[in-house]
Write a protein that holds these residues in place. Structure first.
Motif, short mmCIF file in Angstrom:
data_model
loop_
_atom_site.label_atom_id
_atom_site.label_comp_id
_atom_site.label_asym_id
_atom_site.label_seq_id
_atom_site.Cartn_x
_atom_site.Cartn_y
_atom_site.Cartn_z
N LEU A 137 -38.99 -76.75 -6.07
CA LEU A 137 -38.52 -78.09 -5.75
C LEU A 137 -39.64 -79.13 -5.76
N GLN A 138 -40.89 -78.65 -5.74
CA GLN A 138 -42.05 -79.55 -5.68
C GLN A 138 -42.01 -80.44 -4.45
N ARG A 139 -41.50 -79.89 -3.36
CA ARG A 139 -41.47 -80.57 -2.07
C ARG A 139 -41.24 -79.52 -0.98
N THR A 140 -41.41 -79.94 0.24
CA THR A 140 -41.15 -79.02 1.35
C THR A 140 -39.65 -78.75 1.45
N PRO A 141 -39.22 -77.49 1.38
CA PRO A 141 -37.79 -77.20 1.43
C PRO A 141 -37.17 -77.53 2.79
N LYS A 142 -35.94 -77.99 2.77
CA LYS A 142 -35.21 -78.30 3.99
C LYS A 142 -34.47 -77.06 4.48
N ILE A 143 -33.97 -77.14 5.69
CA ILE A 143 -33.21 -76.02 6.26
C ILE A 143 -32.03 -75.68 5.35
N LYS A 144 -31.38 -76.70 4.85
CA LYS A 144 -30.21 -76.51 3.98
C LYS A 144 -30.61 -75.77 2.71
N ASP A 145 -31.77 -76.11 2.14
CA ASP A 145 -32.24 -75.45 0.92
C ASP A 145 -32.48 -73.96 1.17
N ILE A 146 -33.10 -73.66 2.30
CA ILE A 146 -33.41 -72.26 2.62
C ILE A 146 -32.13 -71.47 2.85
N ALA A 147 -31.17 -72.08 3.58
CA ALA A 147 -29.91 -71.41 3.88
C ALA A 147 -29.14 -71.09 2.60
N GLU A 148 -29.09 -72.04 1.67
CA GLU A 148 -28.39 -71.82 0.41
C GLU A 148 -29.07 -70.74 -0.42
N TYR A 149 -30.39 -70.74 -0.43
CA TYR A 149 -31.14 -69.75 -1.21
C TYR A 149 -30.92 -68.34 -0.68
N LEU A 150 -30.86 -68.21 0.66
CA LEU A 150 -30.71 -66.90 1.29
C LEU A 150 -29.26 -66.53 1.56
N ASN A 151 -28.36 -67.47 1.20
CA ASN A 151 -26.92 -67.22 1.39
C ASN A 151 -26.60 -66.93 2.86
N CYS A 152 -27.09 -67.78 3.74
CA CYS A 152 -26.80 -67.66 5.17
C CYS A 152 -26.56 -69.06 5.73
N THR A 153 -26.22 -69.15 6.99
CA THR A 153 -25.94 -70.45 7.59
C THR A 153 -27.23 -71.14 8.03
N GLU A 154 -27.15 -72.45 8.20
CA GLU A 154 -28.32 -73.20 8.67
C GLU A 154 -28.68 -72.79 10.10
N GLU A 155 -27.64 -72.46 10.90
CA GLU A 155 -27.90 -72.04 12.28
C GLU A 155 -28.72 -70.75 12.31
N GLU A 156 -28.43 -69.83 11.39
CA GLU A 156 -29.18 -68.57 11.33
C GLU A 156 -30.63 -68.82 10.93
N VAL A 157 -30.84 -69.76 10.03
CA VAL A 157 -32.21 -70.09 9.61
C VAL A 157 -32.98 -70.69 10.77
N ILE A 158 -32.35 -71.60 11.50
CA ILE A 158 -33.00 -72.24 12.65
C ILE A 158 -33.33 -71.21 13.72
N GLU A 159 -32.38 -70.30 13.96
CA GLU A 159 -32.59 -69.25 14.96
C GLU A 159 -33.78 -68.38 14.61
#
Length: 266
Positions: A137-159
């Motif tokens: 992405l050439q930028r710092t990934p957001k929580i949403k980006d990480i969740a979509e990449y790992l196929n999980c929810t944003e809440e799980e990423v934050i946890e």
């Protein structure tokens, strides 16, 4: 390691039966003929050391199977380095070697607070994903980006990201830049502590509730003995009863309080 895996099966014919050799003889044989077959026999004979030492680290936040594997690897290292000519027992040499490997593993993989395994695994994936997405992405990934990449929810990423903070303990002397102030703030200043007034209020409410179960004379005894600090004789004189009577009333009052306390704990 100096272990040779190129030995042929025919070489085993030159090795006497393993059961007929003592540990010392087996180590001397391995020194001259570093065949993996001999090493495996040494591992088999001394695997109990790895098992005993592994159990000392049970319930420390890492699965026993993982610790046992590390301890077994430490045992192999000890076998490779052991020299019978130095005169000490192999167990004395192997123990610090194995413990060293276990402690190193804890430093690298351990968590200061027990965290569910699924969160630990997700935390590892998040760290890898951050680097991958950073390049894509050439930028710092957001929580949403990480969740979509790992196929999980944003809440799980934050946890998982929050849990990652307990991977290593933080020093209470750690300082933070306190913007707008001349003095930095220390981590210990950000940690809350129990409010002493909570205990006071709870105790006061309990006493008031328990006193409702007492009759008028018992309340006088309670007030004079435990709040006014009067002696049993002084209370007895006020009530015109014997000191023994006051003593019995005290025991009765304490029993009533115990019953009320049990009710609040149920």
């Amino acid at each position: 390691m100096h272990t040779s895996f190129s030995k042929k099966e025919s070489d085993l014919k030159e090795i006497p039966p393993m059961d007929s050799l003592s540990d010392k003889e087996l180590f001397l044989l391995y020194k001259d003929n570093r065949h993996v077959y001999i090493r495996n026999e040494l591992v088999k004979r001394h695997l109990f050391i790895a098992e005993i030492l592994s159990r000392k680290y049970l319930n420390k936040g890492i699965d026993y199977e993982d610790i046992y594997q590390v301890a077994s690897l430490g045992l192999i290292y000890a076998i490779e380095r052991f020299d019978t000519e130095r005169g000490y027992e192999f167990s004395s040499f192997a123990t610090p070697t194995i413990i060293g490997e276990i402690k190193k593993y804890f430093r690298d993989k351990g968590w200061s607070i027990r965290v569910p395994r699924r969160i630990q695994e997700l935390s590892k994936k998040i760290n890898t994903t951050k680097s991958t997405l950073q390049q894509e992405l050439q930028r710092t990934p957001k929580i949403k980006d990480i969740a979509e990449y790992l196929n999980c929810t944003e809440e799980e990423v934050i946890e998982a990201m929050e849990a990652n903070q307990v991977y290593t303990p933080k020093s209470l002397d750690l300082t933070y830049d306190n913007e707008g102030e001349d003095k930095d703030i220390q981590f210990m200043d950000l940690i809350g502590e129990p409010d002493k007034m909570f205990d006071f209020i709870e105790n006061r409410d309990f006493i008031y509730q328990a006193m409702e179960k007492l009759n008028e004379v018992e309340r006088i005894v309670l007030q004079d003995r435990f709040f006014e600090n009067k002696t049993q004789m002084q209370v007895a004189t006020t009530l015109q009863v014997s000191q023994m009577t006051v003593s019995r009333m005290e025991k009765k009052i304490i029993e009533k309080f115990k019953k009320e306390l049990k009710k609040t704990m149920m």
